[in-house]
Design a protein around this motif. Structure first.
Motif, PDB file in Angstrom:
ATOM      1  N   GLU A  66      -1.865 -11.410  -0.746  1.00  0.00           N
ATOM      2  CA  GLU A  66      -2.486 -11.487   0.241  1.00  0.00           C
ATOM      3  C   GLU A  66      -2.567 -10.902   1.113  1.00  0.00           C
ATOM      4  O   GLU A  66      -3.408  -9.938   2.590  1.00  0.00           O
ATOM      5  CB  GLU A  66      -1.763 -12.687   0.817  1.00  0.00           C
ATOM      6  CG  GLU A  66      -1.697 -13.281   2.385  1.00  0.00           C
ATOM      7  CD  GLU A  66      -3.845 -13.691   2.229  1.00  0.00           C
ATOM      8  OE1 GLU A  66      -4.679 -13.205   3.465  1.00  0.00           O
ATOM      9  OE2 GLU A  66      -4.058 -13.890   1.314  1.00  0.00           O
ATOM     10  N   GLU A  67      -1.308  -9.557   1.323  1.00  0.00           N
ATOM     11  CA  GLU A  67      -1.912  -8.133   1.778  1.00  0.00           C
ATOM     12  C   GLU A  67      -3.099  -7.278   1.658  1.00  0.00           C
ATOM     13  O   GLU A  67      -3.579  -7.026   2.591  1.00  0.00           O
ATOM     14  CB  GLU A  67      -0.823  -7.337   1.845  1.00  0.00           C
ATOM     15  CG  GLU A  67       1.015  -8.188   2.472  1.00  0.00           C
ATOM     16  CD  GLU A  67       1.967  -7.069   2.450  1.00  0.00           C
ATOM     17  OE1 GLU A  67       2.264  -6.168   3.258  1.00  0.00           O
ATOM     18  OE2 GLU A  67       2.847  -7.071   1.576  1.00  0.00           O
TER      19      GLU A  67
ATOM     20  N   ARG B 117       6.537   0.133  -0.739  1.00  0.00           N
ATOM     21  CA  ARG B 117       4.967  -0.017  -0.457  1.00  0.00           C
ATOM     22  C   ARG B 117       4.158   1.139  -0.861  1.00  0.00           C
ATOM     23  O   ARG B 117       3.951   2.068  -0.044  1.00  0.00           O
ATOM     24  CB  ARG B 117       4.494  -0.177   0.797  1.00  0.00           C
ATOM     25  CG  ARG B 117       5.539  -1.229   1.844  1.00  0.00           C
ATOM     26  CD  ARG B 117       5.590  -1.532   2.701  1.00  0.00           C
ATOM     27  NE  ARG B 117       3.922  -2.096   3.440  1.00  0.00           N
ATOM     28  CZ  ARG B 117       3.434  -2.647   3.285  1.00  0.00           C
ATOM     29  NH1 ARG B 117       3.860  -3.858   3.186  1.00  0.00           N
ATOM     30  NH2 ARG B 117       2.313  -2.921   3.816  1.00  0.00           N
TER      31      ARG B 117
ATOM     32  N   TRP C 152       3.390  -5.324  -3.315  1.00  0.00           N
ATOM     33  CA  TRP C 152       2.778  -5.863  -2.661  1.00  0.00           C
ATOM     34  C   TRP C 152       2.599  -7.397  -2.791  1.00  0.00           C
ATOM     35  O   TRP C 152       2.191  -7.709  -3.865  1.00  0.00           O
ATOM     36  CB  TRP C 152       1.327  -5.106  -2.700  1.00  0.00           C
ATOM     37  CG  TRP C 152       1.687  -3.854  -1.508  1.00  0.00           C
ATOM     38  CD1 TRP C 152       1.905  -2.834  -2.792  1.00  0.00           C
ATOM     39  CD2 TRP C 152       1.398  -3.269   0.148  1.00  0.00           C
ATOM     40  NE1 TRP C 152       2.547  -1.974  -1.598  1.00  0.00           N
ATOM     41  CE2 TRP C 152       1.397  -2.021  -0.672  1.00  0.00           C
ATOM     42  CE3 TRP C 152       1.142  -3.665   0.554  1.00  0.00           C
ATOM     43  CZ2 TRP C 152       1.162  -0.729   0.459  1.00  0.00           C
ATOM     44  CZ3 TRP C 152       0.056  -2.954   1.952  1.00  0.00           C
ATOM     45  CH2 TRP C 152       0.857  -1.241   1.751  1.00  0.00           C
TER      46      TRP C 152
ATOM     47  N   GLU D 186      -6.070  -8.558   3.185  1.00  0.00           N
ATOM     48  CA  GLU D 186      -6.169  -8.770   4.150  1.00  0.00           C
ATOM     49  C   GLU D 186      -6.712  -7.850   4.415  1.00  0.00           C
ATOM     50  O   GLU D 186      -7.975  -7.220   5.677  1.00  0.00           O
ATOM     51  CB  GLU D 186      -5.195  -8.789   5.031  1.00  0.00           C
ATOM     52  CG  GLU D 186      -5.530  -8.589   6.979  1.00  0.00           C
ATOM     53  CD  GLU D 186      -6.473  -9.517   6.792  1.00  0.00           C
ATOM     54  OE1 GLU D 186      -6.709  -9.175   7.862  1.00  0.00           O
ATOM     55  OE2 GLU D 186      -6.343 -10.853   6.683  1.00  0.00           O
ATOM     56  N   VAL D 187      -7.355  -6.588   3.507  1.00  0.00           N
ATOM     57  CA  VAL D 187      -6.898  -4.647   3.655  1.00  0.00           C
ATOM     58  C   VAL D 187      -8.363  -5.250   3.252  1.00  0.00           C
ATOM     59  O   VAL D 187      -9.239  -4.438   3.686  1.00  0.00           O
ATOM     60  CB  VAL D 187      -6.245  -4.196   2.764  1.00  0.00           C
ATOM     61  CG1 VAL D 187      -7.091  -2.724   2.324  1.00  0.00           C
ATOM     62  CG2 VAL D 187      -4.941  -4.268   3.151  1.00  0.00           C
TER      63      VAL D 187
ATOM     64  N   SER E 189       0.444   3.679   6.533  1.00  0.00           N
ATOM     65  CA  SER E 189       2.011   2.523   5.823  1.00  0.00           C
ATOM     66  C   SER E 189       2.435   2.268   4.257  1.00  0.00           C
ATOM     67  O   SER E 189       3.433   1.646   4.456  1.00  0.00           O
ATOM     68  CB  SER E 189       0.393   1.074   6.102  1.00  0.00           C
ATOM     69  OG  SER E 189       0.200   0.723   4.882  1.00  0.00           O
TER      70      SER E 189
ATOM     71  N   THR F  57      -8.638  -2.464  -2.679  1.00  0.00           N
ATOM     72  CA  THR F  57      -8.868  -2.222  -2.093  1.00  0.00           C
ATOM     73  C   THR F  57     -10.358  -1.514  -1.498  1.00  0.00           C
ATOM     74  O   THR F  57     -11.375  -2.357  -0.677  1.00  0.00           O
ATOM     75  CB  THR F  57      -7.620  -1.480  -1.526  1.00  0.00           C
ATOM     76  OG1 THR F  57      -7.849  -0.242  -1.254  1.00  0.00           O
ATOM     77  CG2 THR F  57      -6.435  -1.981  -1.407  1.00  0.00           C
TER      78      THR F  57
ATOM     79  N   LEU G   3      -3.730   1.839   5.079  1.00  0.00           N
ATOM     80  CA  LEU G   3      -2.844   1.679   4.303  1.00  0.00           C
ATOM     81  C   LEU G   3      -2.354   2.396   3.244  1.00  0.00           C
ATOM     82  O   LEU G   3      -1.513   2.721   3.931  1.00  0.00           O
ATOM     83  CB  LEU G   3      -4.484   1.028   3.360  1.00  0.00           C
ATOM     84  CG  LEU G   3      -3.782   0.969   1.828  1.00  0.00           C
ATOM     85  CD1 LEU G   3      -2.836  -0.554   2.225  1.00  0.00           C
ATOM     86  CD2 LEU G   3      -4.809   0.362   1.154  1.00  0.00           C
TER      87      LEU G   3
END
Length: 531
Positions: A333-334, A203, A330, A337-338, A267, A250, A264
């Motif tokens: 869609e992830e 990630r 990634w 979402e951010v 993570s 993002t 973010l």
């Protein structure tokens, strides 16, 4: 034979510098005349700090040093803030001030200051000009100001030397380095070692900064992000380097709602800092993910770096993108979402007109390649996140120093560099009051810049800090003039708006205007207070 002043003007002109900015005193008259005779236009400003801010933006927009000039004493001290801005915001600038003549310096007290000592902490290099060294000093100033990392140099010119003669023989002049630093390439084994570290991550996050913007590495940053399928965060000074309508984008770190972006990073299991200068950070780095630094200079110790890939950014990032194994780390869609979380965090519904609504209406009215300069305050945090930059080199902000009063002078310089482009300055009422005398400069020089003043009658960023500590609002509220009336008194077309509908109409008018235009936008500061 020629004079010291003319030699300075000649060499600046040969280096591609067409303008100098300042507020003269009698001690710099010879210098200004030397510039004029050699084809460098001197533009008088209404304050020396504004001249330095203009030189900053000129330098950042062109890659050549911007030049600002002041007299001795208070002229030199007034210039300091703009020079300090150049130092922390990495702008190539040559700042020149007068000094007392040699015969008087050791005995006079009137306007006598140790200017070399004053400028030493905020410049890369300082020098005193005399007829014997002027050629070498100007050459070194051009080189040092533009070398990585770029920044200001300070030249002190005693008034007794400006009219002194020097011979006309040319001085060996190396080419001023291009943006991005040395042309040397990075060893293939270093690229491979960096790629291996990236490939071990599941990630990764790409953090793009000021150095990448300065190097013109937009295409290489996009290629690396797409190769990795990794989300991208940009620093405020790098907006536009990665297009903000790209599905992997993002948000902008350190602006409104930045906690979503910090989540973010927290993570992720690998941060790739692509030209990210720590001067862009205002918070402590508390993340565990290892950082791979890619920059023109070794990493600063602000955050822990486990691999330092140092070299010219365009070829280095291109080689890195080729070396890493392709594949989406990634899901899109992830990343989406951010963006949704960030939008939900910063869109606050308030009565009247929110700052966010005002910025979106402004952007809707102007072309996508509009140049925008943003001042410092709560409006900076909103504009830095809400304004969507899709073209490199279009977003300008005082961030390293974060000096109020920057935006409007910077916008004037940007219009000089790009007369064919639309240019906008966004400032809060507190910030704009520090530089609104430059409205006269805009009219006199014929610079069609749109000034957007977000009016709330407070230093809202400071007031919110007081609120967080449970303190009453103290020393943050003030009265305002009728900004539109002030602008008209200077000969500037102006509007006052209080609703979203009025803002849309006024911004559309401003976008069609050829001359200077001011829109005073009365916003509800509750929009700065996030949910």
């Amino acid at each position: 034979m020629t004079t010291v002043a003319r030699w300075i003007g000649r060499r600046l002109r040969e280096a591609g510098i067409r303008h100098a900015f300042g507020l003269p005193g009698g001690e710099v008259v010879e210098l200004i005349e030397g510039l004029r005779q050699e084809g460098v236009e001197f533009i008088v400003t209404r304050h020396e700090a504004a001249a330095a801010f203009m030189a900053n933006a000129y330098g950042q927009a062109t890659g050549r040093p911007g030049v600002c000039i002041a007299t001795l004493g208070p002229g030199a001290t007034n210039l300091v803030t703009g020079v300090a801005h150049a130092y922390l915001d990495r702008a190539p600038v040559i700042a020149i001030t007068a000094q007392l003549p040699d015969a008087k310096y050791t005995i006079a007290t009137h306007q006598a200051l140790d200017l070399m000592a004053l400028y030493r902490p905020i410049t890369k290099w300082q020098a005193r000009i005399d007829p014997g060294n002027v050629k070498a000093v100007v050459e070194r100033a051009l080189r040092v100001a533009t070398q990585e990392r770029p920044g200001p140099v300070y030249l002190m010119l005693p008034s007794s030397h400006a009219a002194a003669e020097v011979d006309d023989r040319p001085y060996p002049a190396p080419e001023v380095p291009a943006r991005g630093g040395s042309a040397a390439t990075v060893a293939p084994e270093a690229i491979r070692a960096a790629a291996e570290r990236i490939e071990r991550a599941h990630r990764p996050v790409l953090l793009v900064g000021l150095s990448a913007a300065r190097a013109g590495a937009s295409g290489q940053v996009v290629a690396l992000a797409e190769r990795l399928g990794a989300p991208v965060i940009v620093g405020p000074k790098a907006k536009g380097t990665f297009p903000e309508d790209h599905p992997l984008f993002t948000g902008t770190i350190e602006m409104l709602g930045t906690d979503v972006l910090f989540d973010l990073i927290a993570s992720s299991d690998r941060v790739i800092a692509a030209g990210f200068d720590p001067v862009e950070l205002d918070r402590d780095w508390t993340f565990d993910a290892p950082v791979l630094n890619v920059d023109t200079v070794p990493a600063d110790p602000y955050y822990p770096v486990d691999f330092d890939l140092t070299g010219p950014l365009v070829p280095t990032l291109a080689a890195l993108a080729e070396a890493v194994r392709p594949g989406a780390r990634w899901a899109l869609e992830e990343v989406a979402e951010v963006r949704r979380r960030l939008r939900a965090r910063i869109d606050v519904e308030v009565p009247g007109l929110s700052p966010q609504q005002a910025i979106r209406a402004l952007q809707a009215a102007f072309p996508r390649d509009t140049l925008i300069a943003v001042d410092v305050g709560a409006h900076k945090m909103a504009t830095g996140q809400v304004w969507q930059s899709t073209v490199p080199g279009t977003f300008y902000m005082s961030n390293g120093l974060s000096s109020m009063g920057y935006a409007f002078p910077a916008a004037l310089a940007l219009k000089l560099v790009h007369p064919e482009r639309k240019v906008v300055a966004v400032a809060g009422d507190g910030a704009f009051a520090m530089s609104m005398a430059e409205l006269e400069t805009a009219v006199r020089v014929g610079l069609g810049v749109t000034a957007v003043v977000l009016v709330d009658g407070a230093l809202s960023l400071i007031e919110m800090a007081q609120e967080r500590r449970g303190y009453p609002s103290t020393g943050t509220r003030f009265g305002n003039p009728d900004f539109a009336a002030v602008a008209r008194a200077f000969g500037v077309e102006a509007r006052t708006v209080r609703t979203p509908e009025e803002a849309e109409v006024a911004f559309a008018e401003a976008a069609r205007a050829d001359g200077p235009f001011l829109v005073a936008v009365h916003v509800n500061p509750a929009g700065y207070r996030l949910k």
